[in-house]
Design a protein around this motif. Structure first.
Motif, PDB file in Angstrom:
ATOM      1  N   ALA A 104       0.794  -1.316   0.064  1.00  0.00           N
ATOM      2  CA  ALA A 104       0.174   0.095  -0.085  1.00  0.00           C
ATOM      3  C   ALA A 104       1.152   1.487  -0.315  1.00  0.00           C
ATOM      4  N   TRP A 106       4.139   2.004   1.379  1.00  0.00           N
ATOM      5  CA  TRP A 106       4.599   2.084   2.775  1.00  0.00           C
ATOM      6  C   TRP A 106       5.902   1.974   2.558  1.00  0.00           C
TER       7      TRP A 106
ATOM      8  N   ASN B 117      -4.176  -6.337   6.221  1.00  0.00           N
ATOM      9  CA  ASN B 117      -3.850  -5.823   4.668  1.00  0.00           C
ATOM     10  C   ASN B 117      -4.467  -7.461   4.136  1.00  0.00           C
ATOM     11  N   SER B 139      -3.737   0.496   5.666  1.00  0.00           N
ATOM     12  CA  SER B 139      -2.463   1.412   5.763  1.00  0.00           C
ATOM     13  C   SER B 139      -2.997   1.779   7.038  1.00  0.00           C
ATOM     14  N   SER B 227      -2.633   7.412   0.956  1.00  0.00           N
ATOM     15  CA  SER B 227      -1.564   6.197   0.312  1.00  0.00           C
ATOM     16  C   SER B 227       0.143   7.427   0.507  1.00  0.00           C
ATOM     17  N   SER B 228       1.043   6.538   1.518  1.00  0.00           N
ATOM     18  CA  SER B 228       2.302   6.795   1.329  1.00  0.00           C
ATOM     19  C   SER B 228       2.800   7.629   0.311  1.00  0.00           C
TER      20      SER B 228
END
Lengths: 253, 253
Positions: A104, A106, B117, B139, B227-228
């Motif tokens: 996702a 990260w 997840n 997340s 999202s990162s």
């Protein structure tokens, strides 16, 4: 890492079970739930040898639809859905899009590595069943990935026409693997070069994964890795200074 | 993050499809493969509200059988197998033992986070289907995990009788989360305290995951994360100095 006699016996039993499941489709002597339990919850899943280059091509192009982890799983399972049937047809491959960008976005484990572990452990089964070959093949892919000049595989019909650099990650992590490549290439995350690079990495991992699965299928797999925890006594890699520089934290053992 | 009207409509359609699949088991108007495709490859999967504490208890005890990632998946899916049936019955939960130790002992993403997840993306579906709530819940669990004093949840019948410290990981990674706890506790990896701690972390994650899934099920989920990659423009976390100290590599953007 496995007993060849036992493994061969298991393969025969699973083949019989799979044959029964296929033979009775639409005219079932089991309920649906029973057939599925036989197929998906018993290991190893039926497997036939795949062509590594064909698999890599599938993974490359699937990257542009389901990204790295989904592409590795899809490249193997789409062929086994055709050649074997269940339990591959029932497995919801597209749900694993989230492996992209190191889970996702990260930046943790590269999705191609996560996808390879999912495939090897689904087909061969968990270490608590009766073989540790599934988890060892997953680890072997991660070690190979960390040591390789990536991408190893060059697609036959690339979606980016130029040449791109190859880099060594020394790590199974997306953040480090992609970051080192971007620094060497001087290309941003959203560039066609970076997308082509990660699609080619998924293809490279799919190629290597199928080589190992084919060897396992022919009772020729002999792992070159042990689990990291067995080596270092703590969950980690061994190249601490790569991230921590000269300030490596001390840990209890 | 979703259209409530569309989501409700989808839930009704999926409920009808699931009802048909259940009603026709053993007396099928579909072939097995068709029923499975309807159930596993269409999202969202049918869901009913679960009790967070019951789920946490299941995860805690399952940790001692299938470890962190397997425990989180099993704690949710074992209940949905009973309350809903397919496609949960067909999903091979035990194959995910390999999530232990940050993927096969490599110390990457904590298996509890990976398991969360997997659950949220299997139930709600991938972002390429019709909702990004699955990936956002995954997340959100990782952000909560990174910020929490872990373990948050205390099991009712613990397998280790004493008290243990709580630590904040500032990261979704096993290596950092476990390492920081081991340093604070002064306990080694193979100690009963560390095993109890990681089982309790799996329980904590399962609890939080079910809270979020229950909210989503009632159209009450509103994500607090992005999202990162959207935030930082490169796959990574934002707390670079935590690992890199004063030698943070520069990256192309």
């Amino acid at each position: 890492m496995h007993n060849n006699h036992d493994l061969s016996r298991r393969k025969i039993l699973v083949s019989i079970a799979a044959g029964c499941a296929l033979a009775t489709q639409g005219n079932s002597i089991f309920s649906n739930a029973e057939v599925r339990t036989v197929a998906a919850g018993k290991w190893p899943w039926p497997y036939v040898k795949l062509d590594p280059a064909d698999t890599a091509e599938l993974a490359y192009h699937e990257w542009y639809r389901v990204f790295c982890g989904g592409a590795v799983i899809s490249s193997v399972f789409s062929q086994l859905r055709e050649k074997v049937g269940e339990p591959y047809r029932s497995f919801p491959v597209d749900a694993f899009v989230f492996l992209e960008g190191g889970i996702a976005g990260w930046g943790t484990i590269c999705g191609s590595n996560a996808g390879a572990n999912i495939v090897s452990n689904l087909i061969i089964g968990p270490r608590i069943a009766d073989s540790d070959d599934g988890v060892l093949i997953g680890s072997e892919v991660m070690q190979w990935y960390s040591d390789a000049q990536m991408p190893v595989y060059t697609p036959k019909v690339p979606r980016f026409p130029g040449t791109i650099p190859k880099t060594k990650s020394d790590s199974p992590l997306c953040h480090i693997s992609v970051g080192r490549w971007m620094k060497a290439a001087g290309k941003p995350l959203k560039s066609p070069e970076r997308r082509h690079r990660c699609a080619s990495v998924a293809a490279s991992v799919a190629y290597r994964l199928v080589e190992l699965l084919n060897a396992w299928h022919e009772d020729q797999y002999d792992s070159t890795v042990e689990s990291s925890s067995a080596i270092y006594g703590v969950y980690t890699q061994g190249n601490c200074a790569d991230c921590h520089g000269s300030s490596i934290p001390t840990l209890s053992r």
